[in-house]
Design a protein around this motif. Structure first.
Motif, PDB file in Angstrom:
ATOM      1  N   GLY A   1      42.829  40.479  33.678  1.00 14.33           N
ATOM      2  CA  GLY A   1      42.277  41.117  34.862  1.00 14.33           C
ATOM      3  C   GLY A   1      41.437  42.286  34.385  1.00 14.33           C
ATOM      4  N   VAL A   2      40.138  42.239  34.672  1.00 16.71           N
ATOM      5  CA  VAL A   2      39.243  43.266  34.152  1.00 16.71           C
ATOM      6  C   VAL A   2      39.562  44.622  34.777  1.00 16.71           C
ATOM      7  CG1 VAL A   2      36.829  43.956  33.945  1.00 16.71           C
ATOM      8  CG2 VAL A   2      37.462  41.550  33.717  1.00 16.71           C
ATOM      9  N   ASP A   3      39.804  44.632  36.078  1.00 13.09           N
ATOM     10  CA  ASP A   3      40.208  45.864  36.753  1.00 13.09           C
ATOM     11  C   ASP A   3      40.959  45.493  38.025  1.00 13.09           C
ATOM     12  OD1 ASP A   3      38.254  45.316  38.818  1.00 13.09           O
ATOM     13  OD2 ASP A   3      36.718  46.191  37.513  1.00 13.09           O
ATOM     14  N   ALA A   4      41.374  46.517  38.769  1.00 13.47           N
ATOM     15  CA  ALA A   4      42.181  46.270  39.970  1.00 13.47           C
ATOM     16  C   ALA A   4      41.433  45.452  41.008  1.00 13.47           C
ATOM     17  CB  ALA A   4      42.637  47.601  40.571  1.00 13.47           C
ATOM     18  N   GLY A   5      40.115  45.487  40.971  1.00 14.60           N
ATOM     19  CA  GLY A   5      39.330  44.712  41.918  1.00 14.60           C
ATOM     20  C   GLY A   5      39.463  43.215  41.746  1.00 14.60           C
ATOM     21  N   ASP A   6      40.012  42.769  40.597  1.00 15.64           N
ATOM     22  CA  ASP A   6      40.226  41.341  40.361  1.00 15.64           C
ATOM     23  C   ASP A   6      41.443  40.787  41.088  1.00 15.64           C
ATOM     24  OD1 ASP A   6      38.081  40.917  38.706  1.00 15.64           O
ATOM     25  OD2 ASP A   6      39.200  41.128  36.846  1.00 15.64           O
TER      26      ASP A   6
END
Length: 355
Positions: free
Chosen positions: A81-86
Motif C-alpha cells: 500500500g503506497v499510502d493511506a489513500g490506497d
C-alpha cells in the motif's frame, strides 16, 4: 477436476494454471487484467480461455461456478500500500472481491477453497528475549529507523532480541494496508467455511520471486526491484542495513503448494462444521534481503548493492517461517534452492512495466 482459478493471468496464478493444465485438470481462469498490475498489454502467458472480468461482479462469478470442484483464489491487489489513500482499493479488490466470491460459492454449493494469503498477516515475526522468552515487539518508530536502530527491542526490558521461526499459531498483527486486507480475506473465508460446512486452506506465502514477476510498479516485490536496477546498470538499493531476514520461495514451489492443497481438499469430503486451515508456504532456507541483492548482482554482473539505511513505513524487521505444518498436512516441501532460483530469475521473463 474442474478448478476455478481467480487471478489466473497473474505472476502466481498463471504459474498455477500451467501446472493444473499440464496434468490434465480443467481450469476456469478469471482475471480483471488490472492495468496497475498488468500494464496495457495482455501478458503472453494468459490462459487461452481467460475470462476477463471482476470477481466483485456477482453475475460474472455466478456464471463461472457451475461444475467447479475447487476454487483457487489468487486474485488480489498486492504490495504494502503506497499510502493511506490506497485503502479503498485494497478493501474493494481483496475484501469485497473475496466476499462476493464466497457468497456465490455458497449459493452454488461449491465447498472447497484454496485462498492465497501472506506472511504479512503476522506483522513482525517471532522474537525471543534472553530474559523474558518469547515477546511481541511493537511497531518500529520512524525516528529509530532514521537513527539506524533497526532491530526491535524487547517491549519489557529494551534488550536486543533474537529472531526465531514463526508458526501458524502466532498472534496475527497486520501492520500495513495490504496486510489488513489479507487477514480480512482469511477471516471471511473462515466464516464461510463454518457457515457452509465447507473447507478452506489459506496459504501464507512468504517472499515469492521468479519468472513473470511484475516490474517497475509500486506493487513489485523486492527481487523485481533489485533486478530492474541492475538491468539499468544501477546498484540495487537496500534499506536498513540489509540484515532483514526473509524466506524467499520460488514461484514454482508456490504453485506446487497450491496443487497439494487443491488435491487434499478434492480427496476428502469437508468435515461437519467446516475446516479452516492456514499454512506457511516457504522454502525453509532463510536469507537476508542483503543476501538477495548480493546474489542477484553477482549473477547479473552488476554493481554491488548500495545500503542506504532508513526504512519504509509498514516494513517489518524479520519474518522467517516454520514450514513444518505444510509438510505434515499438505505433503509440501520446496524443491528450488535459493542459488538455483536466483540464477534462473536473473534472465527469466518478467511482466512489462504497468501503465
Amino acid at each position: 477436476m474442474r478448478v476455478l482459478l481467480t487471478g489466473a493471468a497473474g505472476f502466481i496464478g498463471s504459474t498455477i494454471a500451467d501446472l493444473l493444465q499440464a496434468r490434465g485438470d480443467e481450469v476456469v481462469p478469471v482475471d480483471l487484467l488490472l492495468p496497475k498490475a498488468h500494464g496495457v498489454q495482455t501478458p503472453q502467458w494468459c490462459p487461452e480461455n481467460l475470462v476477463v472480468g471482476d470477481i466483485r461482479d456477482s453475475e460474472l462469478v455466478d456464471g463461472v461456478l457451475p461444475g467447479v470442484d475447487v476454487v483457487c483464489h489468487q486474485a488480489a491487489m498486492v504490495g504494502l500500500g503506497v499510502d493511506a489513500g490506497d485503502a479503498p482499493d485494497y478493501a474493494g479488490h481483496n475484501v469485497l472481491g473475496t466476499a462476493v466470491l464466497l457468497s456465490a460459492m455458497a449459493a452454488a454449493g461449491v465447498r472447497s477453497l484454496v485462498q492465497a494469503s501472506s506472511m504479512v498477516v503476522y506483522g513482525e515475526g517471532r522474537y525471543r528475549c534472553a530474559e523474558h522468552g518469547d515477546v511481541r515487539p511493537g511497531p518500529r518508530l520512524p525516528e529509530a529507523l532514521t537513527a539506524g536502530e533497526f532491530e526491535p527491542p524487547c517491549p519489557r526490558c529494551g534488550a536486543h532480541l533474537q529472531w526465531a521461526t514463526i508458526s501458524e499459531d502466532a498472534p496475527l498483527d497486520p501492520r500495513n494496508t495490504y496486510a489488513a486486507s489479507k487477514l480480512a480475506q482469511e477471516h471471511f473465508a473462515a466464516a464461510w467455511a463454518r457457515q457452509t460446512s465447507g473447507a478452506v486452506t489459506s496459504l501464507r506465502y512468504h517472499n515469492v520471486y521468479g519468472p513473470r514477476m511484475p516490474r517497475d510498479t509500486p506493487y513489485a516485490g523486492v527481487a523485481a526491484i533489485f533486478r530492474s536496477a541492475l538491468e539499468s546498470g544501477r546498484a540495487p538499493r537496500v534499506y536498513e542495513d540489509g540484515g532483514q531476514m526473509r524466506d524467499f520461495i520460488h514461484v514454482h514451489d508456490i504453485a506446487a503448494a497450491n496443487l497439494a492443497a487443491i488435491d487434499r481438499l478434492a480427496a476428502s469430503r469437508p468435515p461437519s462444521g467446516g475446516e479452516v486451515l492456514a499454512c506457511n508456504v516457504s522454502s525453509g532456507d532463510p536469507h537476508s534481503v542483503g543476501d538477495l541483492a548480493v546474489a542477484l548482482a553477482r549473477v547479473m554482473g552488476g554493481p554491488p548493492p548500495l545500503v542506504v539505511g532508513g526504512g519504509r513505513p509498514g516494513d517489518v524487521r524479520h519474518v522467517v517461517a516454520d514450514p513444518a505444518l505444510a509438510a505434515d498436512v499438505l505433503g509440501f516441501r520446496a524443491t528450488v534452492p535459493f542459488d538455483t532460483g536466483v540464477r534462473e530469475f536473473a534472465t527469466a521473463p518478467m511482466r512489462p512495466p504497468a501503465a
